[in-house]
Scaffold this motif. Structure first.
Motif, mmCIF file in Angstrom:
data_model
loop_
_atom_site.group_PDB
_atom_site.id
_atom_site.type_symbol
_atom_site.label_atom_id
_atom_site.label_comp_id
_atom_site.label_asym_id
_atom_site.label_seq_id
_atom_site.Cartn_x
_atom_site.Cartn_y
_atom_site.Cartn_z
ATOM 1 N N ARG A 183 0.838 -1.210 0.000
ATOM 2 C CA ARG A 183 0.000 0.000 0.000
ATOM 3 C C ARG A 183 0.868 1.252 0.000
ATOM 4 N N PHE A 184 1.942 1.225 0.785
ATOM 5 C CA PHE A 184 2.866 2.365 0.827
ATOM 6 C C PHE A 184 3.504 2.583 -0.548
ATOM 7 N N MET A 185 3.878 1.487 -1.215
ATOM 8 C CA MET A 185 4.471 1.579 -2.546
ATOM 9 C C MET A 185 3.493 2.214 -3.536
ATOM 10 N N ARG A 186 2.246 1.745 -3.523
ATOM 11 C CA ARG A 186 1.259 2.254 -4.471
ATOM 12 C C ARG A 186 0.924 3.724 -4.195
ATOM 13 N N ILE A 187 0.807 4.081 -2.922
ATOM 14 C CA ILE A 187 0.520 5.476 -2.575
ATOM 15 C C ILE A 187 1.688 6.371 -2.973
ATOM 16 N N GLY A 188 2.904 5.876 -2.739
ATOM 17 C CA GLY A 188 4.088 6.647 -3.105
ATOM 18 C C GLY A 188 4.187 6.882 -4.603
ATOM 19 N N LEU A 189 3.948 5.822 -5.385
ATOM 20 C CA LEU A 189 3.983 5.957 -6.848
ATOM 21 C C LEU A 189 2.893 6.904 -7.338
ATOM 22 N N ALA A 190 1.687 6.738 -6.785
ATOM 23 C CA ALA A 190 0.571 7.596 -7.188
ATOM 24 C C ALA A 190 0.859 9.058 -6.854
ATOM 25 N N MET A 218 3.313 10.485 -9.300
ATOM 26 C CA MET A 218 2.715 10.735 -10.611
ATOM 27 C C MET A 218 1.863 12.005 -10.599
ATOM 28 N N ILE A 219 1.085 12.168 -9.561
ATOM 29 C CA ILE A 219 0.288 13.394 -9.441
ATOM 30 C C ILE A 219 1.208 14.603 -9.307
ATOM 31 N N GLY A 220 2.325 14.411 -8.578
ATOM 32 C CA GLY A 220 3.309 15.478 -8.438
ATOM 33 C C GLY A 220 3.910 15.899 -9.773
ATOM 34 N N CYS A 221 4.084 14.949 -10.689
ATOM 35 C CA CYS A 221 4.604 15.269 -12.026
ATOM 36 C C CYS A 221 3.712 16.282 -12.733
ATOM 37 N N GLU A 222 2.407 16.104 -12.602
ATOM 38 C CA GLU A 222 1.473 17.039 -13.241
ATOM 39 C C GLU A 222 1.422 18.368 -12.491
ATOM 40 N N ILE A 223 1.485 18.308 -11.171
ATOM 41 C CA ILE A 223 1.427 19.546 -10.378
ATOM 42 C C ILE A 223 2.624 20.445 -10.687
ATOM 43 N N VAL A 224 3.837 19.872 -10.715
ATOM 44 C CA VAL A 224 5.022 20.708 -10.970
ATOM 45 C C VAL A 224 4.991 21.268 -12.395
ATOM 46 N N LEU A 253 -2.809 10.713 -14.695
ATOM 47 C CA LEU A 253 -3.631 10.953 -13.513
ATOM 48 C C LEU A 253 -4.530 9.763 -13.197
ATOM 49 N N LEU A 254 -5.086 9.137 -14.238
ATOM 50 C CA LEU A 254 -5.958 7.985 -14.003
ATOM 51 C C LEU A 254 -5.161 6.754 -13.567
ATOM 52 N N SER A 255 -3.906 6.637 -14.025
ATOM 53 C CA SER A 255 -3.055 5.538 -13.563
ATOM 54 C C SER A 255 -2.709 5.715 -12.091
ATOM 55 N N ALA A 256 -2.537 6.953 -11.663
ATOM 56 C CA ALA A 256 -2.335 7.222 -10.235
ATOM 57 C C ALA A 256 -3.572 6.803 -9.447
ATOM 58 N N LEU A 257 -4.758 7.114 -9.997
ATOM 59 C CA LEU A 257 -6.000 6.700 -9.343
ATOM 60 C C LEU A 257 -6.110 5.177 -9.300
ATOM 61 N N LEU A 258 -5.662 4.516 -10.366
ATOM 62 C CA LEU A 258 -5.673 3.053 -10.409
ATOM 63 C C LEU A 258 -4.789 2.470 -9.301
ATOM 64 N N LEU A 259 -3.629 3.049 -9.095
ATOM 65 C CA LEU A 259 -2.739 2.570 -8.036
ATOM 66 C C LEU A 259 -3.402 2.675 -6.661
ATOM 67 N N LEU A 260 -4.195 3.701 -6.483
ATOM 68 C CA LEU A 260 -4.840 3.923 -5.189
ATOM 69 C C LEU A 260 -6.069 3.042 -4.983
ATOM 70 N N ALA A 263 3.671 2.181 -13.896
ATOM 71 C CA ALA A 263 2.510 1.990 -13.022
ATOM 72 C C ALA A 263 1.599 0.890 -13.551
ATOM 73 N N LEU A 264 1.355 0.897 -14.855
ATOM 74 C CA LEU A 264 0.461 -0.102 -15.444
ATOM 75 C C LEU A 264 1.098 -1.487 -15.447
ATOM 76 N N LEU A 265 2.409 -1.558 -15.663
ATOM 77 C CA LEU A 265 3.099 -2.844 -15.599
ATOM 78 C C LEU A 265 3.205 -3.324 -14.150
ATOM 79 N N TYR A 266 3.309 -2.392 -13.217
ATOM 80 C CA TYR A 266 3.311 -2.767 -11.793
ATOM 81 C C TYR A 266 1.995 -3.451 -11.435
ATOM 82 N N MET A 267 0.888 -2.887 -11.904
ATOM 83 C CA MET A 267 -0.408 -3.496 -11.625
ATOM 84 C C MET A 267 -0.545 -4.853 -12.307
#
Length: 258
Positions: free
Chosen positions: A52-59, A62-68, A95-102, A151-155
């Motif tokens: 869970r920590f891994m998925r939250i961290g990755l998500a 990814m969201i941070g990439c868009e924010i910056v 963004l949706l892949s980040a949501l998928l991780l969560l 992210a998608l290959l991780y899932m």
């Protein structure tokens, strides 16, 4: 206003396709994919808390990439409704892949798997990018697109979600619904998100698909072909190889017993 060279939105060295930095970026992304595949078993047997920590961290990353990126648009004075909204296919996939991780929702996985990987791969090979290494935009572009694939290959490899042929259809449906909605926004804003009103100014695979609007139909065919190939490479061929390997092991065991 004077900007540091690596943040300057106006006077930066232009991106050159298949330059040393471009090829190096592709090699690094390929190496990360291989590492994820090699360590998939170790990651798979992490504790639920670590997973869970891994998925939250990755998500979050990814969201941070868009924010910056949005912060850079504002900082550089180039933010615009017509060009800066996260409405490109890869921005939506990020963004949706980040949501998928969560959430680990299978329907979201089916919608994103092939469209996300294929779209990110095409963007990495033929970037619509105006900045060379080591500009912020160059680094953000390749990191964000690499994260979609990882992210998608991780899932797939770690979380072990398995799609069927319906996932190819799911990805096609997702792309077309997204395109329909984005086209309406393009018309409303006089924009060109997802290149639905004209081709990008930089060389891309769209140049081989004919003039507007023919290339949009060509994209449909290309997407179906790429999604089908990804399904074969990621699932059909590995399952076939696994069956062959299993048969050989059984035959060896039978011979050893006899």
């Amino acid at each position: 206003m004077a900007y540091p060279p690596w943040l300057d939105p106006y006077d930066a060295e232009p991106f050159a396709a298949f330059s040393t930095s471009h090829i190096s970026s592709m090699i690094i992304i390929f190496a990360l994919v291989i590492l994820l595949f090699l360590y998939r078993h170790r990651l798979r047997f992490m504790s639920e808390r670590s997973s869970r920590f891994m998925r939250i961290g990755l998500a979050g990353f990814m969201i941070g990439c868009e924010i910056v990126l949005q912060i850079w648009y504002v900082y550089g004075g180039i933010w615009s409704l017509r060009t800066s909204l996260p409405l490109e296919l890869c921005s939506l996939s990020l963004l949706l892949s980040a949501l998928l991780l969560l959430t680990r929702k299978k329907w979201l996985y089916s919608a994103l798997l092939f469209s996300g990987i294929a779209g990110a791969l095409m963007a990495i090979v033929t970037p619509n990018l105006g900045y060379a290494f080591a500009h912020f935009r160059f680094i953000q572009f390749f990191v964000a697109h690499a994260m979609i694939i990882l992210a998608l290959l991780y899932m797939t490899w770690v979380e072990q979600i398995r799609p069927g042929w319906r996932s190819v259809a799911g990805s096609m449906i997702f792309v077309n619904i997204a395109a329909l909605v984005v086209y309406g926004i393009d018309v409303l804003l006089d924009a060109n998100y997802m290149f639905l009103r004209h081709k990008p100014g930089t060389p891309s695979v769209l140049d081989m698909l004919g003039p507007y609007p023919v290339y949009i139909l060509g994209e449909e065919v290309l997407a179906l072909v790429l999604f089908s190939l990804l399904y074969l490479v990621l699932f059909v061929i590995p399952e076939w190889l696994k069956r062959i390997s299993g048969k050989k092991v059984k035959q060896t065991q039978m011979h050893s017993k006899s």
